[in-house]
Design an enzyme around this catalytic site. Structure first.
Site: not given
Lengths: 177, 177
Positions: A68, A141, A7
Protein backbone atom coordinates in the site's frame (compact mmCIF):
# COMPACT_ATOMS: atom_id res chain seq x y z
CA UNK A 1 0.95 -14.69 -11.37
CA UNK A 2 1.47 -14.96 -7.63
CA UNK A 3 1.27 -11.68 -5.68
CA UNK A 4 2.05 -11.09 -2.02
CA UNK A 5 0.11 -8.07 -0.77
CA UNK A 6 1.30 -6.09 2.26
CA UNK A 7 -0.88 -3.69 4.23
CA UNK A 8 1.94 -2.08 6.21
CA UNK A 9 1.73 -1.20 9.89
CA UNK A 10 3.95 -1.45 12.95
CA UNK A 11 1.37 -3.01 15.28
CA UNK A 12 -0.35 -5.12 12.62
CA UNK A 13 1.21 -5.70 9.21
CA UNK A 14 -1.34 -7.55 7.07
CA UNK A 15 -0.08 -10.08 4.53
CA UNK A 16 -2.07 -11.94 1.88
CA UNK A 17 -1.01 -14.11 -1.05
CA UNK A 18 -3.18 -14.45 -4.16
CA UNK A 19 -2.55 -16.36 -7.36
CA UNK A 20 -4.27 -15.86 -10.70
CA UNK A 21 -4.58 -13.75 -13.82
CA UNK A 22 -7.03 -11.00 -14.74
CA UNK A 23 -10.33 -12.34 -16.02
CA UNK A 24 -10.02 -15.76 -14.34
CA UNK A 25 -11.04 -16.87 -10.83
CA UNK A 26 -8.37 -16.06 -8.23
CA UNK A 27 -6.99 -18.32 -5.51
CA UNK A 28 -5.95 -17.33 -2.00
CA UNK A 29 -2.74 -19.10 -0.94
CA UNK A 30 -2.38 -17.59 2.51
CA UNK A 31 -3.34 -14.73 4.77
CA UNK A 32 -2.05 -13.50 8.11
CA UNK A 33 -0.69 -10.65 10.17
CA UNK A 34 2.78 -9.88 11.48
CA UNK A 35 2.31 -8.24 14.88
CA UNK A 36 4.75 -6.29 17.03
CA UNK A 37 4.13 -5.00 20.56
CA UNK A 38 3.11 -1.33 20.63
CA UNK A 39 5.27 -0.70 23.70
CA UNK A 40 8.49 -2.07 22.15
CA UNK A 41 11.24 0.15 20.71
CA UNK A 42 11.15 0.92 17.00
CA UNK A 43 14.32 -1.09 16.30
CA UNK A 44 13.13 -4.49 17.56
CA UNK A 45 9.72 -3.85 15.94
CA UNK A 46 11.28 -3.32 12.51
CA UNK A 47 13.48 -6.39 12.99
CA UNK A 48 10.38 -8.46 13.84
CA UNK A 49 8.55 -7.18 10.76
CA UNK A 50 11.56 -8.01 8.58
CA UNK A 51 11.64 -11.55 10.00
CA UNK A 52 7.90 -11.98 9.44
CA UNK A 53 7.96 -10.71 5.86
CA UNK A 54 10.97 -12.90 5.06
CA UNK A 55 9.11 -15.97 6.33
CA UNK A 56 6.14 -15.19 4.07
CA UNK A 57 8.43 -14.65 1.07
CA UNK A 58 10.29 -17.89 1.78
CA UNK A 59 7.09 -19.88 2.08
CA UNK A 60 5.16 -18.47 -0.88
CA UNK A 61 7.85 -17.33 -3.37
CA UNK A 62 5.67 -14.63 -5.01
CA UNK A 63 6.41 -13.16 -8.45
CA UNK A 64 5.74 -9.67 -7.16
CA UNK A 65 5.07 -7.80 -3.92
CA UNK A 66 2.27 -5.20 -3.82
CA UNK A 67 2.48 -2.68 -0.98
CA UNK A 68 0.00 0.00 0.00
CA UNK A 69 1.30 3.43 -0.96
CA UNK A 70 1.52 5.54 2.19
CA UNK A 71 0.02 9.01 2.36
CA UNK A 72 0.32 11.42 5.22
CA UNK A 73 -3.20 12.81 5.23
CA UNK A 74 -3.92 10.67 8.29
CA UNK A 75 -2.66 10.80 11.86
CA UNK A 76 1.00 11.87 11.82
CA UNK A 77 2.22 9.31 14.32
CA UNK A 78 0.50 6.41 12.56
CA UNK A 79 1.75 7.50 9.17
CA UNK A 80 5.38 7.52 10.28
CA UNK A 81 5.03 3.95 11.57
CA UNK A 82 3.26 2.89 8.39
CA UNK A 83 6.01 4.42 6.24
CA UNK A 84 8.65 2.61 8.28
CA UNK A 85 6.88 -0.79 8.13
CA UNK A 86 6.33 -0.26 4.40
CA UNK A 87 10.05 0.48 3.93
CA UNK A 88 10.92 -2.86 5.52
CA UNK A 89 8.50 -4.78 3.26
CA UNK A 90 9.79 -3.01 0.13
CA UNK A 91 13.39 -3.64 1.22
CA UNK A 92 12.78 -7.37 1.78
CA UNK A 93 11.21 -7.75 -1.69
CA UNK A 94 13.78 -5.66 -3.55
CA UNK A 95 16.70 -7.38 -1.87
CA UNK A 96 15.47 -10.61 -3.51
CA UNK A 97 15.15 -8.92 -6.87
CA UNK A 98 11.35 -9.07 -6.73
CA UNK A 99 9.41 -6.27 -8.43
CA UNK A 100 7.46 -4.04 -6.04
CA UNK A 101 4.21 -2.32 -6.98
CA UNK A 102 2.60 0.43 -4.91
CA UNK A 103 -1.14 1.03 -4.97
CA UNK A 104 -3.08 3.71 -3.14
CA UNK A 105 -5.88 2.73 -0.76
CA UNK A 106 -8.46 4.23 -3.12
CA UNK A 107 -7.08 2.30 -6.11
CA UNK A 108 -7.41 -0.89 -4.07
CA UNK A 109 -10.96 -0.12 -2.93
CA UNK A 110 -12.01 0.85 -6.45
CA UNK A 111 -10.48 -2.32 -7.88
CA UNK A 112 -12.35 -4.73 -5.60
CA UNK A 113 -15.60 -2.86 -4.86
CA UNK A 114 -16.00 -0.41 -7.75
CA UNK A 115 -15.79 2.56 -5.37
CA UNK A 116 -12.63 4.29 -4.12
CA UNK A 117 -14.50 5.28 -0.97
CA UNK A 118 -15.77 1.85 0.09
CA UNK A 119 -15.51 0.99 3.79
CA UNK A 120 -13.58 -1.89 5.36
CA UNK A 121 -16.62 -4.17 5.62
CA UNK A 122 -17.39 -3.74 1.92
CA UNK A 123 -13.78 -4.51 0.96
CA UNK A 124 -13.78 -7.62 3.20
CA UNK A 125 -17.10 -8.80 1.70
CA UNK A 126 -15.80 -8.48 -1.86
CA UNK A 127 -12.47 -10.14 -1.01
CA UNK A 128 -14.44 -13.06 0.45
CA UNK A 129 -16.56 -13.33 -2.69
CA UNK A 130 -13.72 -12.86 -5.21
CA UNK A 131 -11.52 -15.47 -3.54
CA UNK A 132 -14.55 -17.78 -3.03
CA UNK A 133 -13.83 -18.11 0.70
CA UNK A 134 -16.27 -19.86 3.03
CA UNK A 135 -15.98 -16.95 5.50
CA UNK A 136 -14.38 -13.48 5.57
CA UNK A 137 -10.59 -13.70 5.93
CA UNK A 138 -9.29 -13.72 9.50
CA UNK A 139 -7.83 -11.61 10.98
CA UNK A 140 -9.92 -8.80 9.48
CA UNK A 141 -6.85 -6.57 9.04
CA UNK A 142 -5.46 -9.01 6.54
CA UNK A 143 -8.40 -8.59 4.14
CA UNK A 144 -6.79 -5.35 2.97
CA UNK A 145 -3.57 -7.19 2.09
CA UNK A 146 -5.57 -9.67 -0.02
CA UNK A 147 -7.41 -6.76 -1.67
CA UNK A 148 -4.03 -5.22 -2.57
CA UNK A 149 -2.89 -8.43 -4.23
CA UNK A 150 -6.19 -8.73 -6.15
CA UNK A 151 -5.94 -5.07 -7.19
CA UNK A 152 -2.47 -5.66 -8.57
CA UNK A 153 -3.42 -8.76 -10.56
CA UNK A 154 -6.35 -6.93 -12.11
CA UNK A 155 -4.53 -3.68 -12.81
CA UNK A 156 -1.32 -5.30 -14.07
CA UNK A 157 -2.56 -5.96 -17.65
CA UNK A 158 -3.62 -2.32 -18.05
CA UNK A 159 -0.35 -1.09 -16.55
CA UNK A 160 1.65 -3.37 -18.81
CA UNK A 161 -0.25 -2.13 -21.87
CA UNK A 162 0.38 1.47 -20.75
CA UNK A 163 4.07 0.80 -20.19
CA UNK A 164 4.38 -0.82 -23.62
CA UNK A 165 2.61 2.15 -25.23
CA UNK A 166 4.90 4.65 -23.49
CA UNK A 167 7.98 2.63 -24.44
CA UNK A 168 6.81 2.40 -28.06
CA UNK A 169 6.26 6.16 -28.19
CA UNK A 170 9.74 6.82 -26.77
CA UNK A 171 11.25 4.43 -29.31
CA UNK A 172 9.39 6.12 -32.17
CA UNK A 173 10.53 9.57 -30.93
CA UNK A 174 14.07 8.21 -30.80
CA UNK A 175 13.83 7.16 -34.44
CA UNK A 176 12.54 10.53 -35.69
CA UNK A 177 15.09 12.55 -33.64
CA UNK B 1 31.85 5.64 23.39
CA UNK B 2 31.67 5.39 19.62
CA UNK B 3 28.47 6.71 18.02
CA UNK B 4 27.42 6.48 14.39
CA UNK B 5 25.03 9.32 13.55
CA UNK B 6 22.57 9.03 10.66
CA UNK B 7 20.81 12.01 9.07
CA UNK B 8 18.30 9.96 7.06
CA UNK B 9 17.27 10.75 3.51
CA UNK B 10 16.63 8.83 0.30
CA UNK B 11 18.72 11.04 -1.99
CA UNK B 12 21.41 11.82 0.58
CA UNK B 13 21.75 9.86 3.80
CA UNK B 14 24.41 11.57 5.92
CA UNK B 15 26.63 9.41 8.14
CA UNK B 16 29.17 10.51 10.72
CA UNK B 17 31.13 8.60 13.33
CA UNK B 18 32.32 10.30 16.52
CA UNK B 19 34.17 8.84 19.49
CA UNK B 20 34.45 10.33 22.95
CA UNK B 21 32.77 10.95 26.28
CA UNK B 22 30.96 14.01 27.60
CA UNK B 23 33.31 16.64 28.98
CA UNK B 24 36.35 15.50 26.94
CA UNK B 25 37.45 16.48 23.42
CA UNK B 26 35.71 14.40 20.76
CA UNK B 27 37.24 12.67 17.75
CA UNK B 28 35.74 12.30 14.28
CA UNK B 29 36.40 8.83 12.86
CA UNK B 30 34.61 9.23 9.56
CA UNK B 31 32.02 11.19 7.65
CA UNK B 32 30.22 10.62 4.36
CA UNK B 33 26.96 10.35 2.50
CA UNK B 34 25.10 7.37 1.05
CA UNK B 35 23.46 8.61 -2.14
CA UNK B 36 20.72 7.04 -4.25
CA UNK B 37 19.44 8.34 -7.61
CA UNK B 38 16.24 10.39 -7.27
CA UNK B 39 14.79 8.79 -10.42
CA UNK B 40 15.26 5.19 -9.22
CA UNK B 41 12.42 3.08 -7.76
CA UNK B 42 11.98 3.04 -4.00
CA UNK B 43 13.00 -0.64 -3.71
CA UNK B 44 16.51 -0.36 -5.19
CA UNK B 45 17.01 2.92 -3.29
CA UNK B 46 16.28 1.27 0.06
CA UNK B 47 18.53 -1.68 -0.84
CA UNK B 48 21.36 0.77 -1.67
CA UNK B 49 20.89 2.59 1.64
CA UNK B 50 20.93 -0.72 3.51
CA UNK B 51 24.18 -1.70 1.77
CA UNK B 52 25.74 1.71 2.53
CA UNK B 53 24.76 1.68 6.21
CA UNK B 54 26.00 -1.91 6.59
CA UNK B 55 29.40 -0.89 5.17
CA UNK B 56 29.69 1.95 7.67
CA UNK B 57 28.70 -0.34 10.55
CA UNK B 58 31.20 -3.00 9.41
CA UNK B 59 34.01 -0.50 9.16
CA UNK B 60 33.44 1.48 12.35
CA UNK B 61 31.75 -0.98 14.75
CA UNK B 62 29.93 1.72 16.77
CA UNK B 63 28.56 1.14 20.28
CA UNK B 64 25.33 2.90 19.38
CA UNK B 65 23.52 4.38 16.39
CA UNK B 66 21.88 7.81 16.71
CA UNK B 67 19.21 8.61 14.12
CA UNK B 68 17.34 11.84 13.56
CA UNK B 69 13.75 11.52 14.73
CA UNK B 70 11.45 12.19 11.80
CA UNK B 71 8.59 14.67 12.03
CA UNK B 72 6.00 15.33 9.40
CA UNK B 73 5.71 19.10 9.73
CA UNK B 74 7.78 19.44 6.56
CA UNK B 75 7.05 18.60 2.94
CA UNK B 76 4.94 15.44 2.85
CA UNK B 77 6.84 13.74 0.04
CA UNK B 78 10.23 14.38 1.64
CA UNK B 79 9.04 13.17 5.03
CA UNK B 80 7.87 9.82 3.68
CA UNK B 81 11.29 9.24 2.10
CA UNK B 82 13.02 10.34 5.28
CA UNK B 83 10.90 7.97 7.37
CA UNK B 84 11.70 5.09 5.00
CA UNK B 85 15.47 5.78 4.96
CA UNK B 86 15.39 6.13 8.74
CA UNK B 87 13.62 2.76 9.03
CA UNK B 88 16.42 1.09 7.08
CA UNK B 89 19.12 2.64 9.31
CA UNK B 90 17.27 1.64 12.50
CA UNK B 91 16.73 -1.89 11.12
CA UNK B 92 20.44 -2.33 10.26
CA UNK B 93 21.49 -1.26 13.76
CA UNK B 94 18.86 -3.27 15.63
CA UNK B 95 19.53 -6.40 13.60
CA UNK B 96 23.08 -6.32 15.02
CA UNK B 97 21.79 -5.83 18.54
CA UNK B 98 23.06 -2.23 18.64
CA UNK B 99 21.08 0.27 20.72
CA UNK B 100 19.38 2.99 18.69
CA UNK B 101 18.79 6.52 19.99
CA UNK B 102 16.50 9.03 18.31
CA UNK B 103 17.05 12.78 18.67
CA UNK B 104 14.95 15.57 17.22
CA UNK B 105 16.55 18.18 14.95
CA UNK B 106 16.04 20.85 17.60
CA UNK B 107 17.69 18.71 20.30
CA UNK B 108 20.68 18.28 18.02
CA UNK B 109 20.92 21.99 17.17
CA UNK B 110 20.55 22.95 20.83
CA UNK B 111 23.23 20.45 21.86
CA UNK B 112 25.91 21.73 19.49
CA UNK B 113 25.04 25.45 19.14
CA UNK B 114 23.04 26.28 22.26
CA UNK B 115 19.98 27.14 20.15
CA UNK B 116 17.30 24.76 18.88
CA UNK B 117 16.69 27.11 15.97
CA UNK B 118 20.27 27.42 14.68
CA UNK B 119 20.75 27.28 10.89
CA UNK B 120 22.79 24.71 8.95
CA UNK B 121 25.85 26.97 8.68
CA UNK B 122 25.94 27.50 12.44
CA UNK B 123 25.66 23.75 13.08
CA UNK B 124 28.47 23.06 10.58
CA UNK B 125 30.66 25.73 12.16
CA UNK B 126 30.22 24.25 15.64
CA UNK B 127 30.77 20.68 14.43
CA UNK B 128 34.03 21.85 12.82
CA UNK B 129 35.14 23.51 16.05
CA UNK B 130 34.03 20.72 18.41
CA UNK B 131 35.75 18.02 16.36
CA UNK B 132 38.80 20.27 15.83
CA UNK B 133 38.62 19.83 12.05
CA UNK B 134 40.86 21.87 9.74
CA UNK B 135 37.83 22.64 7.53
CA UNK B 136 34.04 22.15 7.70
CA UNK B 137 33.11 18.50 7.06
CA UNK B 138 32.51 17.60 3.42
CA UNK B 139 29.96 16.94 2.06
CA UNK B 140 28.03 19.61 3.95
CA UNK B 141 25.01 17.30 4.40
CA UNK B 142 27.09 15.03 6.56
CA UNK B 143 27.72 17.72 9.18
CA UNK B 144 24.23 17.02 10.55
CA UNK B 145 25.10 13.36 11.03
CA UNK B 146 28.19 14.33 13.03
CA UNK B 147 26.08 16.78 15.07
CA UNK B 148 23.68 13.92 15.88
CA UNK B 149 26.53 11.77 17.14
CA UNK B 150 27.91 14.64 19.25
CA UNK B 151 24.43 15.37 20.60
CA UNK B 152 24.07 11.77 21.68
CA UNK B 153 27.44 11.61 23.43
CA UNK B 154 26.68 14.78 25.34
CA UNK B 155 23.09 13.91 26.20
CA UNK B 156 23.79 10.28 27.12
CA UNK B 157 25.07 10.95 30.68
CA UNK B 158 21.94 13.00 31.50
CA UNK B 159 19.68 10.35 29.96
CA UNK B 160 21.48 7.60 31.84
CA UNK B 161 21.12 9.51 35.13
CA UNK B 162 17.44 10.03 34.37
CA UNK B 163 16.95 6.35 33.57
CA UNK B 164 18.72 5.33 36.76
CA UNK B 165 16.57 7.73 38.78
CA UNK B 166 13.36 6.38 37.21
CA UNK B 167 14.50 2.80 37.74
CA UNK B 168 15.38 3.54 41.38
CA UNK B 169 11.97 5.12 41.97
CA UNK B 170 10.22 2.09 40.42
CA UNK B 171 12.31 -0.24 42.58
CA UNK B 172 11.47 1.74 45.72
CA UNK B 173 7.75 1.73 44.81
CA UNK B 174 8.03 -2.02 44.31
CA UNK B 175 9.38 -2.41 47.83
CA UNK B 176 6.65 -0.36 49.48
CA UNK B 177 3.83 -1.99 47.47
Amino acid sequence: MRVLGVDPGLTRCGIGVVEGVAGRPLTMLGVGVVRTPADADIGPRLVAIERGVEEWLDEHRPDLVAVERVFSQHNVRTVMGTAQASAVAVLCASRRGLPVALHTPSEVKAAVTGSGRADKAQVAAMVTRLLRLAAPPRPADAADALALAICHIWRAPAQNRLQRAVAAQHASKGRTA
